[in-house]
Every structure is written in C-alpha cells, then in structure tokens.
Design an enzyme around this catalytic site. Structure first.
Site, short mmCIF file in Angstrom:
data_model
loop_
_atom_site.label_atom_id
_atom_site.label_comp_id
_atom_site.label_asym_id
_atom_site.label_seq_id
_atom_site.Cartn_x
_atom_site.Cartn_y
_atom_site.Cartn_z
N CYS A 49 -7.74 -6.00 -3.18
CA CYS A 49 -7.67 -5.11 -4.32
C CYS A 49 -8.24 -5.76 -5.58
O CYS A 49 -8.63 -5.06 -6.52
CB CYS A 49 -6.24 -4.66 -4.57
N ASN A 50 -8.30 -7.08 -5.60
CA ASN A 50 -8.76 -7.78 -6.81
C ASN A 50 -10.15 -8.40 -6.68
O ASN A 50 -10.68 -8.90 -7.67
CB ASN A 50 -7.77 -8.87 -7.20
N ILE A 78 3.27 -4.29 0.35
CA ILE A 78 4.45 -3.44 0.36
C ILE A 78 5.64 -4.19 0.97
O ILE A 78 6.79 -4.01 0.55
CB ILE A 78 4.18 -2.12 1.12
#
Length: 422
Positions: free
Chosen positions: A50-51, A192
């Site tokens: 995600c980064n 998560i």
C-alpha cells in the site's frame, strides 16, 4: 551489469498515484515475465504494497529509461507523471535501499515488521515467475540476513508499531473507551490480523471480520473471539460498527457513500470512525464528506507515525549502521565473485604453460639430456612464458602513460616499491 532499485513510495507519490501503480497478486507473475521479455532486464522482482511499488533489477543502467517506459505503459500512466515521483538507485545504493526497506527503515511507520514478510513474498513470486537468477537471488538472501540482524540486535522491532497500530491509536483518540465500541474489519490479511490483535488487546466490545471467503474470515475471527461474515453481509453489520478498518486487495471500492449514509441513518448519526488502509482504496473518498464520519486514508496516519518515530530514532541509528555493514559485506563478496572468473582463466593459462614445459622436459630427459640441464631449461621456460604476456601489457600501458595501471601491477604482484634494505 548493475543492480537497480526503481519505484515510488509514500514519500514521493500520493495515494492516488500509488494505487494506479500498484500490482495485484494476480498480475505479478505475468508482469515479471513481460518485464524480462520486453526490456533488457536480466533478473527482476516486484514489491508492491500500500505504501510502495518497487522493481528490483539486474541489468545495464542505460536500460533504466526502458523500464520506466514499460512501467508507465503497463499501468497506463504518462511517463512524465511517473518520472515526477519515481526514484532510481544503482549498485551499492540499490543494495542499501533494499536492506533499509526490509529492515523497516524506509517504512511510513519506522521499524514496522510486515515489510520483511512482504519482501520475502516478492522474492518467492519472482522465483515462481523464473525472473530471479543467481545475482538477484544472492542479494535477496543478503537482504533477509541483514534485516534479521537488525531485528535481533536493535530495539527497532520492540513494541507493536505499524500502520495497524497507528489506526488503532487513532480510534482511541476518537473513542476514549474502546470497551464499549464495536469494530468491523474488512479483509483477512496481515494488516487486518494486526488490527484485530491490537483491538482485542484494547478490549473492544465486539469485532466482526468480513472477507471474500468465509473460511479465511472464520480462521481470523476464531483467534480473537470475533464474528465472521462475507463481504456481501457488510450492510447488515455496518450500522452496528463504531470502528471500520479496511485492507483488501480489491480493485474496486467495497464501501460507497450510499451504504454509509444508510448506516448513519440507522445509527441516528452516532459517529463512525473509518480507516482505509488499502491501495487501491476500499472506501470511496466521498464517504469523508458525510457528517458524523471520520475517514482516514494511509496518508492521514503520518501524524500518529511521527509520534512513534521519536522513540525509534536511537534504534534507527544502530539499524542504519548494521545496514551499511550488510551493504559493504555484500558488495565485497560480489567483487570477490567477479575475481573468481579471472583467477580461473589465469590459472588455466598457467597450467597449460606448465604442461607444455613439463612435456618438453620429459622429452629431453628421454633423449638423454642431463637432469641439471633439463631442470634449468624448465625453470627458464616457465619463467619466460609466465612473464611474457604481463611484460608485453605493462610496456604497452607505460607507453600509453597509464601510470596508475603500473602502480596497480606493483600492488597486484606484491612488489617491493621501496629501496632494497637487505
């Protein structure tokens, strides 16, 4: 051939650009094979989180532009837009960058542990695609080894600090007492799992895990005493949720503005705290326009991250020193490997000359020549032939004025450069 680390990350590109350059797990093998087929890249691996989206390559530096063009074309992005936020590291800088990434030194949350597992997955996928060879393979192994040393020998991995931890920290700021809060977690991956662990430790009243497959959601839910549902069941649970944290690999938003509006009505506009950690985003940005909704993206976690950085600076300095040692050691071993082929060829040449001169000596002995004469001729022949090629090259270098090469030869042959003191 050089090592190249090329890509974008949270420091150079907005979440909008990062989600457009992200590779899905389903794309990875095909993308690696296309990269090696359509560019001069010899070896390749892709890390996409995600980064960051980064390509680790073994190729000529001159081919970097071709790879950038391929990356822009693959994601249907303009080359100028990609160049504006891309970085390129070569050789020792590329090695150091990979080791810093694996050690959590280049992460949004300093020292976060997930990135090492993600890099190991990137290596495994590249091996599956057949795009990793001996050189890039050695680099990955050295990277994993250095990251392990950083984890065990410094305090950078102490205390749970990650994007997941930052999200839960924000939730605590919105809801002072998490014991009365209910949480809906969308996805069942590593992030998560970490969120669930942190929420469970904070004593959240009820946790619901929603996932594309019920089996995986149930496995995670059992670990923390949570309830598992399918993504399709989210509307029935959304209105009960004070906290919504989402991190999936979906290419389309899972939660839209309309669904959240309906949930708010049923909640009588009781506030909802939402964190979208996914890239591409799981929650439509327009949701943030709704009153009574606090929506954060991964980029919004910077302030929480900054607080965590303060306690990590000392450990980070020690970790940087270990990364520098790991980089130097790897580059030194690589240079030693480069010398092996030269030494092998030189030894084969010397052994060929030895065998030729030995054969002459044996024939002379068979023809009745004295042992003393044969030994002397053997010694002269070996000396002359072994020195012939270096002598010719040294004279040529001297005539060309390449004095530095002559100095190198003195060092190579361990010659006494000072006056004879015997």
């Amino acid at each position: 051939m050089a090592f190249i680390a090329l890509g974008i990350n949270h420091k150079t590109a907005s979440v909008d650009v990062r989600e457009r350059v992200a590779f899905t797990p389903e794309q990875m093998v095909e993308a690696l094979q296309a990269l090696c087929r359509l560019t001069p890249t010899r070896e390749a691996a892709i890390l996409s989180t995600c980064n960051r989206s980064e390509l680790y390559l073994q190729q000529d530096v001159a081919a970097t532009d071709e790879v950038l063009t391929w990356l822009a074309d693959y994601h249907r992005l303009s080359l100028d837009e990609l160049r504006a936020c891309a970085y390129v590291h070569t050789d020792d800088k590329a090695v150091r960058h990979m080791m810093r990434v694996a050690s959590g030194l280049d992460s949004m949350v300093l020292g976060e542990p997930q990135i090492l597992g993600q890099m190991k997955s990137a290596y495994a996928v590249a091996r599956e695609a057949g795009s990793v060879g001996p050189l890039l393979g050695r680099l990955f192994q050295a990277t994993f080894s250095t990251a392990k040393v950083v984890r065990t020998d410094t305090a950078i991995g102490e205390n749970p600090v990650s994007v997941a931890f930052a999200a839960v920290s924000l939730a605590k700021q919105i809801f002072s007492d998490l014991h009365r809060s209910q949480a809906l977690l969308i996805g069942a991956g590593e992030t998560i799992t970490l969120v669930a662990r942190h929420l469970h430790e904070q004593g959240v009243k009820r946790i619901v895990v929603a996932n594309r497959t019920l089996e995986r959601a149930s496995t995670l839910a059992e670990e923390f005493g949570a309830h598992a549902i399918l993504l399709a069941d989210i509307p029935q649970e959304l209105y009960n949720s004070d906290i919504v944290i989402s991190s999936t690999a979906s290419q389309l938003p899972i939660l839209g503005k309309g669904a959240v509006e309906q949930a708010l009505k049923r909640r009588r506009h009781k506030p909802m705290f939402m964190v979208d950690i996914a890239v591409p985003r799981d929650i439509e940005p327009q949701v943030g326009e709704l009153e009574d909704v606090y929506l954060y993206s991964v980029d919004d976690l910077h302030e929480v991250v900054a607080e965590n950085l303060k306690s990590r600076q000392g450990a980070a300095q020690a970790a940087e020193a270990l990364v520098n040692i790991g980089t130097d050691d790897f580059m030194s071993r690589l240079r030693e490997l480069a010398a092996v082929d030269v030494l092998k060829a030189y030894r084969q040449q010397a052994e060929r000359i030895r065998d030729e001169e030995l054969g002459k000596a044996q024939r002379l002995l068979a023809n009745g020549s004295s042992v003393e004469d044969v030994m002397a001729q053997l010694a002269r022949g070996l000396t002359n032939k072994l020195l012939h090629a270096p002598s010719v090259q040294l004279k040529k270098l001297s005539a060309e004025g390449r004095i530095e090469a002559l100095a190198m030869a003195q060092e190579l042959f361990a010659l006494n450069q000072g006056p004879d003191k015997s």
